[in-house]
Design an enzyme around this catalytic site. Structure first.
Site, short mmCIF file in Angstrom:
data_model
loop_
_atom_site.label_atom_id
_atom_site.label_comp_id
_atom_site.label_asym_id
_atom_site.label_seq_id
_atom_site.Cartn_x
_atom_site.Cartn_y
_atom_site.Cartn_z
CB SER A 57 -0.98 -0.05 1.18
OG SER A 57 -1.99 0.90 1.05
CG ASP A 208 -4.45 -2.57 0.73
OD1 ASP A 208 -3.54 -3.16 1.34
OD2 ASP A 208 -4.58 -1.34 0.73
#
Length: 352
Positions: A57, A208
């Site tokens: 991320s 993610d």
């Protein structure tokens, strides 16, 4: 942390023998500016030689920007690239509908808990798909990444990258390496499924990376020559009090779930270090590993909505907190890097 004292070295000190290290960078939206600050300070220490970085991320963004900047201009090039990236993130945020509300500003809070647009988005994200809210799949980070990073330079960078994204189909993490890094890979690693459409890479959809590795630690042991890993966490493992409203409950659930993957992997690493035969090649890798962690004193006081706050004043505050935390880490543990672990991961096995 069991450091033995200050490094006693000035910024850029070349007197100390080089130590090969790697970094493990967590994700957390704009809170990644804290990691920027930590990296900015550590890059001033010329005796720290970076072998590789695992990032997820926002950690993936920091890792890729650092690797590109280093390939272009060494440590100073990496520091400049990181500053440029977060500066552009802040500039783009000026046009974002998500801004702090008047009450947040009046009370000096970095959260957007009274922002009408944030509150509306927070509610809609639980009820309406991003495929309906954002049918074009627009992500302002794409343009920033394409403008600021030469991905060809990442392929030849001396710093090895391990960027994690989570396959929507299998639920397993995929680790992308230097030759595979593209804007899509970085966007996939930061793709929260309630906010963004899944990112397709090689015919596979990804979300993610925090769901499967935040960050992924194993490649740092198996694929690198360095024996010292410096972990830079973003999500608090512990948080005082019991959340009692829906937003805070969901925020804490996300922190717990994102940290759970890292804690399980650290626990596995501690177990492998105990049971692996140091005489064979695989066992020797685990037996040599040393783990360090830069403590994060600020995140426990910040709420979920501040992860979407990209005002320059906020990012600069996090950067400064990161630099201060890195200095405290060097003072406490700098002499131990290259010699012994300063994070006792064996305690994770207690009660197992």
């Amino acid at each position: 942390m069991t450091g033995t004292g200050s490094t006693g070295s000035a910024t850029g000190d070349t007197a100390r023998a080089p130590v090969l290290v790697d970094f493990a960078l967590q994700g957390g939206g704009s809170h990644g500016a804290f990691t920027w600050g930590v990296l900015d300070r550590l890059l001033e220490e010329r005796w720290l030689t970076i072998d590789g970085i695992s990032g997820t991320s926002a950690g993936a963004m920091n890792a890729a920007v650092l690797s590109y900047g280093y390939a272009r201009g060494g440590a100073e090039g990496a520091r400049e690239a990181l500053a440029n990236f977060w500066g552009e993130v802040s500039k783009a945020a000026r046009f974002s509908p998500f801004q702090r509300g008047p009450m947040d500003r009046l009370l000096g809070r970095w959260t957007m808990d009274t922002s009408p647009m944030f509150l509306a988005m927070d509610l809609m994200s639980r009820l309406i798909s991003p495929y309906d809210l954002n049918p074009g799949g627009n992500n302002p980070l794409r343009g920033i990444l394409e403008e600021l990073i030469d991905f060809e330079l990442i392929k030849s960078s001396p710093i090895k990258l391990f960027i994690t994204a989570t396959s929507v189909r299998t639920g397993r993490g995929r680790v992308f390496r230097n030759g595979e890094i593209t804007p899509e890979v970085l966007l996939a690693s930061a793709c929260l499924p309630t906010l963004f459409q899944a990112v397709e890479i090689d015919g596979e959809a990804y979300w993610d990376g925090g769901y499967s590795g935040n960050p992924t630690m194993t490649p740092l042991v198996r694929d690198l020559a360095s024996d010292d890993t410096i972990l830079i966490p973003i999500n608090p493992v512990e948080r005082e009090g019991i959340p009692n409203n829906a937003r805070d409950i969901l925020s804490r659930l996300n922190e717990v779930s994102f940290n759970a993957v890292l804690i399980k992997e650290l626990r596995m690493m501690a177990m492998m270090r105990k049971v692996a035969d140091p005489g064979d090649s695989e066992g020797a890798l685990w037996a040599r590993m040393r783990i360090h962690m830069v403590r994060n004193p600020v995140m426990g006081s910040l709420g979920y909505s501040s992860k979407l706050n990209a005002e320059w004043e906020f990012l600069a505050m996090l950067r400064d907190e990161g630099r201060a935390a890195a200095q405290a880490f060097l003072d406490a543990c700098g002499d131990d890097i290259g010699k012994r672990s300063t994070l006792d991961i064996d305690q994770l096995l207690e009660g197992v």
